[in-house]
Design an enzyme around this catalytic site. Sequence first.
Site, PDB file in Angstrom:
ATOM      1  N   GLY A  26      11.557  13.461   5.871  1.00  0.00           N
ATOM      2  CA  GLY A  26      10.670  13.788   6.984  1.00  0.00           C
ATOM      3  C   GLY A  26       9.240  13.322   6.808  1.00  0.00           C
ATOM      4  O   GLY A  26       8.371  13.701   7.579  1.00  0.00           O
ATOM      5  N   ASP A  28       6.255  10.587   6.999  1.00  0.00           N
ATOM      6  CA  ASP A  28       5.986   9.327   7.687  1.00  0.00           C
ATOM      7  C   ASP A  28       5.490   8.285   6.704  1.00  0.00           C
ATOM      8  O   ASP A  28       5.961   7.172   6.665  1.00  0.00           O
ATOM      9  CB  ASP A  28       4.940   9.531   8.786  1.00  0.00           C
ATOM     10  CG  ASP A  28       5.477  10.450   9.878  1.00  0.00           C
ATOM     11  OD1 ASP A  28       6.684  10.346  10.153  1.00  0.00           O
ATOM     12  OD2 ASP A  28       4.721  11.259  10.418  1.00  0.00           O
ATOM     13  N   HIS A  51      -6.744  -7.839   1.468  1.00  0.00           N
ATOM     14  CA  HIS A  51      -5.949  -8.500   2.514  1.00  0.00           C
ATOM     15  C   HIS A  51      -5.346  -7.459   3.446  1.00  0.00           C
ATOM     16  O   HIS A  51      -5.419  -6.262   3.181  1.00  0.00           O
ATOM     17  CB  HIS A  51      -4.875  -9.409   1.906  1.00  0.00           C
ATOM     18  CG  HIS A  51      -3.814  -8.687   1.117  1.00  0.00           C
ATOM     19  ND1 HIS A  51      -4.040  -8.189  -0.145  1.00  0.00           N
ATOM     20  CD2 HIS A  51      -2.528  -8.396   1.418  1.00  0.00           C
ATOM     21  CE1 HIS A  51      -2.934  -7.617  -0.590  1.00  0.00           C
ATOM     22  NE2 HIS A  51      -1.993  -7.718   0.337  1.00  0.00           N
ATOM     23  N   HIS A  56      -2.481  -2.043   1.602  1.00  0.00           N
ATOM     24  CA  HIS A  56      -3.885  -2.241   1.222  1.00  0.00           C
ATOM     25  C   HIS A  56      -4.860  -1.740   2.284  1.00  0.00           C
ATOM     26  O   HIS A  56      -6.010  -1.446   1.967  1.00  0.00           O
ATOM     27  CB  HIS A  56      -4.137  -3.720   0.902  1.00  0.00           C
ATOM     28  CG  HIS A  56      -3.340  -4.185  -0.276  1.00  0.00           C
ATOM     29  ND1 HIS A  56      -3.886  -4.376  -1.519  1.00  0.00           N
ATOM     30  CD2 HIS A  56      -2.004  -4.410  -0.419  1.00  0.00           C
ATOM     31  CE1 HIS A  56      -2.926  -4.725  -2.367  1.00  0.00           C
ATOM     32  NE2 HIS A  56      -1.784  -4.754  -1.732  1.00  0.00           N
ATOM     33  N   ASP A 173      -1.723  -8.442 -10.254  1.00  0.00           N
ATOM     34  CA  ASP A 173      -0.526  -8.036  -9.500  1.00  0.00           C
ATOM     35  C   ASP A 173       0.744  -8.138 -10.343  1.00  0.00           C
ATOM     36  O   ASP A 173       1.118  -9.208 -10.789  1.00  0.00           O
ATOM     37  CB  ASP A 173      -0.454  -8.975  -8.276  1.00  0.00           C
ATOM     38  CG  ASP A 173       0.800  -8.826  -7.436  1.00  0.00           C
ATOM     39  OD1 ASP A 173       1.568  -7.869  -7.646  1.00  0.00           O
ATOM     40  OD2 ASP A 173       0.998  -9.680  -6.545  1.00  0.00           O
ATOM     41  N   HIS A 346       4.559 -12.695  -3.982  1.00  0.00           N
ATOM     42  CA  HIS A 346       3.958 -12.271  -5.254  1.00  0.00           C
ATOM     43  C   HIS A 346       4.322 -13.227  -6.393  1.00  0.00           C
ATOM     44  O   HIS A 346       5.428 -13.765  -6.444  1.00  0.00           O
ATOM     45  CB  HIS A 346       4.439 -10.860  -5.615  1.00  0.00           C
ATOM     46  CG  HIS A 346       4.062  -9.827  -4.605  1.00  0.00           C
ATOM     47  ND1 HIS A 346       2.873  -9.131  -4.665  1.00  0.00           N
ATOM     48  CD2 HIS A 346       4.695  -9.400  -3.497  1.00  0.00           C
ATOM     49  CE1 HIS A 346       2.808  -8.299  -3.632  1.00  0.00           C
ATOM     50  NE2 HIS A 346       3.904  -8.437  -2.915  1.00  0.00           N
ATOM     51  N   HIS A 368      -0.513  -2.860  -9.472  1.00  0.00           N
ATOM     52  CA  HIS A 368       0.494  -3.085  -8.420  1.00  0.00           C
ATOM     53  C   HIS A 368       1.895  -3.210  -9.002  1.00  0.00           C
ATOM     54  O   HIS A 368       2.237  -4.209  -9.614  1.00  0.00           O
ATOM     55  CB  HIS A 368       0.191  -4.336  -7.591  1.00  0.00           C
ATOM     56  CG  HIS A 368      -1.128  -4.302  -6.887  1.00  0.00           C
ATOM     57  ND1 HIS A 368      -1.759  -3.128  -6.576  1.00  0.00           N
ATOM     58  CD2 HIS A 368      -1.935  -5.282  -6.444  1.00  0.00           C
ATOM     59  CE1 HIS A 368      -2.883  -3.413  -5.966  1.00  0.00           C
ATOM     60  NE2 HIS A 368      -3.029  -4.706  -5.881  1.00  0.00           N
TER      61      HIS A 368
HETATM   62 ZN   LIG Z   1       0.329  -5.110  -2.073  1.00  0.00          ZN
HETATM   63 ZN   LIG Z   2       0.177  -7.805   0.065  1.00  0.00          ZN
END
Ligand SMILES: [Zn+2]
Ligand SMILES: [Zn+2]
Length: 526
Positions: A26, A28, A51, A56, A173, A346, A368
């Site tokens: 439930g 969101d 970005h 983000h 990342d 990525h 990330h």
């Molecule tokens: Zn991202």
């Molecule tokens: Zn992204």
Amino acid sequence: MMAYETNGQIIIVDAGIMFPQNDMLGIDYIIPDFDYLTKRADRVLGIIITHGHEDHIGAVHHVIAEIPVPIYATPLTRGLIEGKLLRNNAQHKAQIITIQAGETSKIGPFTIEYFHVNHSIPDAVGLGITTPAGLVVHMSDFKFDHTPVDGWPTDFAKLAEFSTRGVDLLLSDSTNAERPGWTPSEMVIGPAFDRVFAEAKGRVIVATFASLISRVQQVADAAVKNKRKMAFAGPSMIDNVKIARSMKYLNIPDEVIVPIEQALNMQDHKVVLMCTGSQGEPSSIVGRLSAGTNRQFDLKPGDTVVLSSHPIPGNEESISKTINRLLRRGAEVIHDGIAPVHVSGHAAQEEQKLLLNLVRPKHFMPIHGELRQLKRHADLAQQVGIEEANIVVVENGQVVELAGNQLMLGERIPGDYVFVDGESIGDIDHDVMRERSQLARNGIMLIDISLDKMTGRLLHEPEVLTRGFVSPEDAEALLPEVRKRVMDVVNGGGLDNEKEIIGAVKSYLHQETKRRPIVLVTLSKG
Ligand SMILES: [Zn+2]
Ligand SMILES: [Zn+2]
């Protein structure tokens, strides 16, 4: 979301959302716990956005509601943030400052150099942040694509220049840290789409994320080549395409785009519909098409549905079910398991190592990704010669301190998930989530007890109801003993003691069924 703090002054980098996992019933979406920053709002100087992806920018309107500071973003990112603020009625609260790759901002004690990086959305930047403690390179989502859709590769020269200046800390990342090799160029998708568009006898329906702007361009290119008209469905998709086209980040001839109503009345082989739902989300257009509940249009035999994204971990099952339902309803389904209709945005291992070798940072901090990917990324950094002692792998809420040329762990601040459920933010905590999942897995038993006001004796036998627990017959078989245990507690003087009743019933039910339903007692006195 990240925050950099020096001499008591703070900048925020990115403020995204996370999508709920299967066990978060439930919910969101999830935003970061930024209470630490709210308490220091007078010392926060700005929010820098790398970005325009949801992970983000998705929480920006929540953050500026508490911390009204300027937002720094490139033109396309700005456009997407404005669209999001407008949809959430928060446009008047935001002050957005447009920045460009190649520019520098001085924000308090921070000097920030923006440089271009490739990703699956145009206008993404990395940050070189000069602080009193040293130079930090913040590499948000990126890949090294030599032939990107927009023809603008990552700024290798800038990375090399940082290296000659001496980088004290690199953050990078880690999403694909478990993938060996190189992430393929976006260029490989073109021929795959071409083939699908040429071979499809009927309509082509392409599903992807609304913010995967580069993918929209590739679908448009294939549409032009194969003389199909293109229509967009779904508010976020329509909004984002409008913004990106008006800002010239999407190059689609006017005559190629038609309103969806028109597309639905054209010959099937002349049409491409683009919409959301590549992750099998039930409320998305593809989700509704698969269930036959989409209002505007329905699937037809001969439709080809292209799922142009990779399953987010945890979504595999719902995507698989969606594919089965689409097939059952007569559609062809193309996904990245059978044709290269998606590549990741990525960097994979070889690109991550190249970045480390280009930047040659003194210290490294993978960001990330889940802990397993962070850890793998740290291993890669060691392989290319970063000392283990100079690498930190941390999870949300862990403060990392760079001072005197040393990287150390600082205090731990609350960094948990904040659940957004409709209008309510943070009212749902882990206890509520546990109850919901317990309800979903084990069901509920309701025990209604009426006591005599004067004597405290039971007026009649307890009434017991179950839902979602065991079959009615099995429940019936358990009831005599449940009633008996309830009466034992009440008559044994455990009067009014709901906890004791619940405990006695629960342990009996678990012993008999090995399940733990939620047990509720309602008590009235007459
Ligand atoms: Zn991202
Ligand atoms: Zn992204």
